[in-house]
Design a protein around this motif. Structure first.
Motif, PDB file in Angstrom:
ATOM      1  N   GLN A   1      -0.298   7.094  -2.167  1.00 52.72           N
ATOM      2  CA  GLN A   1      -1.744   7.243  -1.934  1.00 52.72           C
ATOM      3  C   GLN A   1      -2.131   8.705  -1.736  1.00 52.72           C
ATOM      4  O   GLN A   1      -2.411   9.134  -0.626  1.00 52.72           O
ATOM      5  CB  GLN A   1      -2.152   6.466  -0.672  1.00 52.72           C
ATOM      6  CG  GLN A   1      -1.393   5.176  -0.393  1.00 52.72           C
ATOM      7  CD  GLN A   1      -0.250   5.333   0.596  1.00 52.72           C
ATOM      8  OE1 GLN A   1       0.371   6.381   0.694  1.00 52.72           O
ATOM      9  NE2 GLN A   1       0.059   4.280   1.353  1.00 52.72           N
TER      10      GLN A   1
ATOM     11  N   HIS B   1       3.608  12.597   0.269  1.00 52.65           N
ATOM     12  CA  HIS B   1       3.195  11.657  -0.783  1.00 52.65           C
ATOM     13  C   HIS B   1       4.386  11.214  -1.608  1.00 52.65           C
ATOM     14  O   HIS B   1       4.420  10.108  -2.125  1.00 52.65           O
ATOM     15  CB  HIS B   1       2.124  12.297  -1.665  1.00 52.65           C
ATOM     16  CG  HIS B   1       0.865  12.620  -0.910  1.00 52.65           C
ATOM     17  ND1 HIS B   1       0.329  13.890  -0.871  1.00 52.65           N
ATOM     18  CD2 HIS B   1       0.070  11.850  -0.137  1.00 52.65           C
ATOM     19  CE1 HIS B   1      -0.766  13.868  -0.110  1.00 52.65           C
ATOM     20  NE2 HIS B   1      -0.939  12.643   0.347  1.00 52.65           N
TER      21      HIS B   1
ATOM     22  N   ASN C   1      -4.499  12.235  -2.349  1.00 53.09           N
ATOM     23  CA  ASN C   1      -5.915  12.453  -2.103  1.00 53.09           C
ATOM     24  C   ASN C   1      -6.558  13.224  -3.252  1.00 53.09           C
ATOM     25  O   ASN C   1      -5.970  14.167  -3.790  1.00 53.09           O
ATOM     26  CB  ASN C   1      -6.096  13.203  -0.786  1.00 53.09           C
ATOM     27  CG  ASN C   1      -5.500  12.421   0.379  1.00 53.09           C
ATOM     28  OD1 ASN C   1      -5.712  11.221   0.501  1.00 53.09           O
ATOM     29  ND2 ASN C   1      -4.719  13.091   1.204  1.00 53.09           N
TER      30      ASN C   1
ATOM     31  N   PHE D   1      -2.475   2.613  12.602  1.00 52.26           N
ATOM     32  CA  PHE D   1      -2.210   1.272  12.099  1.00 52.26           C
ATOM     33  C   PHE D   1      -2.025   0.251  13.219  1.00 52.26           C
ATOM     34  O   PHE D   1      -2.434  -0.895  13.091  1.00 52.26           O
ATOM     35  CB  PHE D   1      -1.027   1.276  11.130  1.00 52.26           C
ATOM     36  CG  PHE D   1      -1.421   1.785   9.780  1.00 52.26           C
ATOM     37  CD1 PHE D   1      -2.230   1.023   8.948  1.00 52.26           C
ATOM     38  CD2 PHE D   1      -1.045   3.046   9.356  1.00 52.26           C
ATOM     39  CE1 PHE D   1      -2.645   1.498   7.710  1.00 52.26           C
ATOM     40  CE2 PHE D   1      -1.452   3.531   8.116  1.00 52.26           C
ATOM     41  CZ  PHE D   1      -2.249   2.757   7.295  1.00 52.26           C
TER      42      PHE D   1
ATOM     43  N   ASP E   1      -9.948   0.981   6.298  1.00 45.83           N
ATOM     44  CA  ASP E   1      -8.720   0.196   6.365  1.00 45.83           C
ATOM     45  C   ASP E   1      -8.982  -1.236   6.814  1.00 45.83           C
ATOM     46  O   ASP E   1      -8.331  -2.172   6.336  1.00 45.83           O
ATOM     47  CB  ASP E   1      -7.693   0.876   7.283  1.00 45.83           C
ATOM     48  CG  ASP E   1      -6.702   1.706   6.463  1.00 45.83           C
ATOM     49  OD1 ASP E   1      -6.360   1.271   5.352  1.00 45.83           O
ATOM     50  OD2 ASP E   1      -6.286   2.781   6.928  1.00 45.83           O
TER      51      ASP E   1
ATOM     52  N   ASP F   1       0.880  -1.176   0.000  1.00 46.98           N
ATOM     53  CA  ASP F   1       0.000   0.000   0.000  1.00 46.98           C
ATOM     54  C   ASP F   1       0.913   1.220   0.000  1.00 46.98           C
ATOM     55  O   ASP F   1       1.580   1.505   0.987  1.00 46.98           O
ATOM     56  CB  ASP F   1      -0.861  -0.078   1.275  1.00 46.98           C
ATOM     57  CG  ASP F   1      -1.913   1.021   1.400  1.00 46.98           C
ATOM     58  OD1 ASP F   1      -1.583   2.204   1.170  1.00 46.98           O
ATOM     59  OD2 ASP F   1      -3.058   0.692   1.769  1.00 46.98           O
TER      60      ASP F   1
ATOM     61  N   GLN G   1       0.909   8.278  11.313  1.00 49.80           N
ATOM     62  CA  GLN G   1      -0.282   7.430  11.322  1.00 49.80           C
ATOM     63  C   GLN G   1      -0.030   6.092  12.020  1.00 49.80           C
ATOM     64  O   GLN G   1      -0.828   5.160  11.895  1.00 49.80           O
ATOM     65  CB  GLN G   1      -0.774   7.201   9.879  1.00 49.80           C
ATOM     66  CG  GLN G   1      -1.241   8.484   9.211  1.00 49.80           C
ATOM     67  CD  GLN G   1      -1.913   8.238   7.860  1.00 49.80           C
ATOM     68  OE1 GLN G   1      -2.499   7.196   7.609  1.00 49.80           O
ATOM     69  NE2 GLN G   1      -1.830   9.230   6.982  1.00 49.80           N
TER      70      GLN G   1
ATOM     71  N   TYR H   1     -11.978   6.479   8.391  1.00 44.42           N
ATOM     72  CA  TYR H   1     -10.724   5.918   7.888  1.00 44.42           C
ATOM     73  C   TYR H   1     -10.501   4.489   8.399  1.00 44.42           C
ATOM     74  O   TYR H   1     -10.026   3.627   7.656  1.00 44.42           O
ATOM     75  CB  TYR H   1      -9.624   6.858   8.388  1.00 44.42           C
ATOM     76  CG  TYR H   1      -8.286   6.785   7.711  1.00 44.42           C
ATOM     77  CD1 TYR H   1      -8.167   6.759   6.319  1.00 44.42           C
ATOM     78  CD2 TYR H   1      -7.119   6.801   8.477  1.00 44.42           C
ATOM     79  CE1 TYR H   1      -6.917   6.736   5.725  1.00 44.42           C
ATOM     80  CE2 TYR H   1      -5.868   6.783   7.891  1.00 44.42           C
ATOM     81  CZ  TYR H   1      -5.770   6.741   6.505  1.00 44.42           C
ATOM     82  OH  TYR H   1      -4.531   6.722   5.938  1.00 44.42           O
TER      83      TYR H   1
ATOM     84  N   HIS I   1      -4.062   3.456  -2.139  1.00 42.54           N
ATOM     85  CA  HIS I   1      -5.247   3.697  -1.316  1.00 42.54           C
ATOM     86  C   HIS I   1      -5.517   5.206  -1.299  1.00 42.54           C
ATOM     87  O   HIS I   1      -5.282   5.880  -0.298  1.00 42.54           O
ATOM     88  CB  HIS I   1      -4.934   3.170   0.085  1.00 42.54           C
ATOM     89  CG  HIS I   1      -6.111   2.974   0.978  1.00 42.54           C
ATOM     90  ND1 HIS I   1      -6.839   1.808   1.018  1.00 42.54           N
ATOM     91  CD2 HIS I   1      -6.678   3.781   1.897  1.00 42.54           C
ATOM     92  CE1 HIS I   1      -7.796   1.910   1.926  1.00 42.54           C
ATOM     93  NE2 HIS I   1      -7.721   3.103   2.476  1.00 42.54           N
TER      94      HIS I   1
END
Ligand code: ARG
Length: 591
Positions: free
Chosen positions: A126, A137, A128, A358, A330, A123, A354, A326, A163
């Motif tokens: 990703q 990014h 936006n 996770f 996920d 993944d 993040q 979110y 994603h």
């Protein structure tokens, strides 16, 4: 037969066998083989083993030495210190092994393929929808792409997933604005479909709708209804949403293209792609008791996740108002990747900020049984990109830096560096422009990949395009220099000559070349692409020493020496080229 055993692994095997022969009841013991500067390798494992068996380590070391079969591999082996083994390999074994790598008919330099192969879903990359891409990014894209390449090269089946953020309340606002201002639509429809123009018109729209949303209560209410319509699948609403997604993709592709990176449409499965699963995901979590109702929301609690006030902070899978966030997406994505894509590993290349998300998502999935002994998830977390001042990278006005501007500047600086040397090398204007792109984009990627991902790093273009030091352009020059020697050699071909005695710099280069496959295996299993960057930098450094100490095309050399040195040059070039390609960096033939 393509795959070649490295000298280290052959030696490791011989030592392990000798250990077992000398001590039949020791079981399988690790000789703990390491590179060493006193000899080529040192084996330290005998010490611990002797201690365990209450024997004399030096004696045991001699027994092991005696048990090693005679052959071409080892030139010298001596017991040293309290019971180490210092091992020097024969020059013949080095050149023969490298020759086998060079002869690999699949062009894989003898790197083994697919021993522990499973399926990894990566993944990464990703961005936006309807939002400008930023340096965060960039990191996910660059690190993720390198991991994809390395994993595939080592035989893993890789499924890529982008994603992208293409779902959520902000789309109600955007769509509603577009419906109420149809002229925006006409205007946009007529515009050239180039990436940056598309983004700037999306940006304008975003800002205008946001301003209205914040100032006009009635528009706000209409926007909220619009989200409901979107989720309910209302045709007109969905069509407009699709338009935002499609236009954003044009922009994404233009940035990825500039990054010299291939992103394929079927691999873009954004948040919206899991919409149909959300309800079921929540139902399963609730029925199995993994999630519980708390203040109207559906939550998962963790013993070790607490807020500053000491109260537990839950993962919210369904909000009080019935909306999904979110986390629900996920968790649904995990179910899809495990159950439909049959993944054995899930790798997430996502910002370290993040990590808590996770951690909670993975733990929830474990409790639900989606992750287990056979299916693992791992976040390859990366740090923040900082400006030269050591603070998070912002423009002077305090805004996030546009990725495109950054890449353009890198290319511009790199082109200047290339141009300076261009005359000497005889580059055409077209080559200067092309190399400027390869060097500029390479510099940005390499800077990102050459430090451990989880650390923050300073975005410093001056340093990135510097010719000295641990930069991509240093490696690119090393490659181009080798290619120029090979061109100069003309009719003389690279040929391995195992009968020759090697100079120390040749041995050092050769031993390092032989480690390529092991380095890749390590990168693939630890998810640390910076180790490949470090390997390549060391390779270029070994080459520089070799080049300084061993003249290649000298008339004083016997023909075999010239051929053998050209052989080392050629294999170095091929290894550099392959390694850089795995990192997503081009190696121009002339620079
Ligand atoms: N779109 C998110 C962002 O810009 C990153 C998505 C990461 N992947 C995931 N499965 N949550 O921060």
């Amino acid at each position: 037969m393509a795959s070649v055993n490295s000298l280290a692994s052959t030696l490791q095997q011989q030592l392990a066998d000798a250990l077992t022969a000398a001590l039949p009841d020791a079981g399988t013991a690790d000789p703990l083989l390491r590179r060493s500067d006193r000899a080529d390798f040192q084996a330290n494992g005998i010490l611990a083993l002797a201690k365990k068996l209450k024997g004399n380590p030096r004696e045991l070391a001699s027994q092991v030495t005696a048990a090693i079969p005679a052959g071409d591999l080892i030139k010298e082996i001596e017991v040293s210190g309290p019971g180490f083994l210092n091992i020097t390999l024969s020059d013949k074994a080095i050149i023969e092994t490298l020759a086998a790598r060079a002869a690999d008919d699949e062009g894989r330099l003898g790197v083994p393929y697919g021993q522990n192969a499973g399926t990894t879903v990566v993944d990464y990359a990703q961005p936006n929808v309807a939002k400008e891409m930023h340096v965060g990014h960039l990191r996910s894209a660059v690190i993720g792409a390198a991991m994809v390449e390395v994993l595939e090269f080592t035989g893993e089946t890789v499924i890529r997933r982008h994603h992208i953020g293409d779902w959520g309340t902000q789309f109600g606002m955007l769509i509603q604005y577009l419906i109420e201002h149809p002229q925006e639509l006409d205007h946009r429809g007529g515009e050239e479909q180039d990436g940056e123009a598309t983004m700037s018109s999306l940006n304008r729209l975003y800002k205008a709708s946001r301003a209205l949303f914040d100032s006009d209560e009635e528009f706000k209410a209409r926007s909220r209804d619009r989200v409901v319509a979107l989720q309910a699948g209302d045709e007109e609403t969905v069509a407009l949403w699709q338009r935002f997604v499609d236009e954003s993709k044009i922009y994404f592709y233009s940035v990825f293209n500039k990054l010299d990176m291939e992103i394929r449409d079927p691999d873009i499965v954004g948040e919206s792609g899991y919409n149909d699963m959300l309800e079921e995901t929540c139902r399963i979590l609730e029925e199995t008791g993994v999630a519980v109702r708390s203040e109207g929301a559906l939550c998962v609690f963790f013993d070790d996740v607490k807020g500053p006030d000491g109260n537990p902070v839950p993962l919210i899978v369904k909000k009080t108002n019935g909306g999904y966030g979110y986390a629900a997406t996920d968790l649904s994505a995990i179910r899809d990747r495990v159950q439909n894509l049959k993944a054995s590993t899930l790798l997430y290349v996502v910002d370290a900020r993040q990590s808590l998300h996770f951690k909670m998502v993975f733990e929830t999935a474990r409790r639900a049984g989606w992750l287990n002994e056979d299916v693992k998830a791992h976040q390859l977390a990366f740090g923040t990109v900082l400006g030269k001042d050591g603070k998070p990278f912002k423009t002077r006005e305090g805004e996030t830096v546009r990725l495109v501007d950054l890449l353009d500047e890198a290319i511009e600086r790199a082109t200047a560096v290339v141009r300076e040397k261009a005359e000497k090398v005889g580059l055409t204007e077209q080559e200067i422009v092309e190399n400027g792109e390869y060097v500029g984009i390479g510099a940005v990627k390499y800077a990102d990949l050459s430090t451990s991902a989880v650390r923050d790093y300073k975005f410093d273009l001056d340093q990135m395009v510097s010719l000295n030091g641990d930069t991509s352009v240093y490696l690119q020059y090393a490659y181009a220099r080798i290619k120029s020697i090979l061109r100069k050699a003309g009719e003389i071909r690279p040929v391995a000559h195992p009968e020759l005695e090697l100079a120390p710099a040749e041995r050092a280069l050769g031993l390092h070349l032989d480690q390529f496959g092991e380095n890749l295996a390590e990168v693939a299993s630890t998810y640390e692409p910076h180790k490949l960057a470090a390997y390549l930098y060391q390779l270029a450094s070994h080459y520089t020493t070799f080049y300084d100490q061993c003249h290649v095309l000298s008339d004083e050399n016997p023909a075999e020496v010239v051929e053998n040195r050209l052989f080392l040059c050629d294999l170095t070039a091929r290894t550099l080229h392959q390694g850089m390609a795995l990192l997503g960096i081009r190696t121009p033939e002339r620079l």
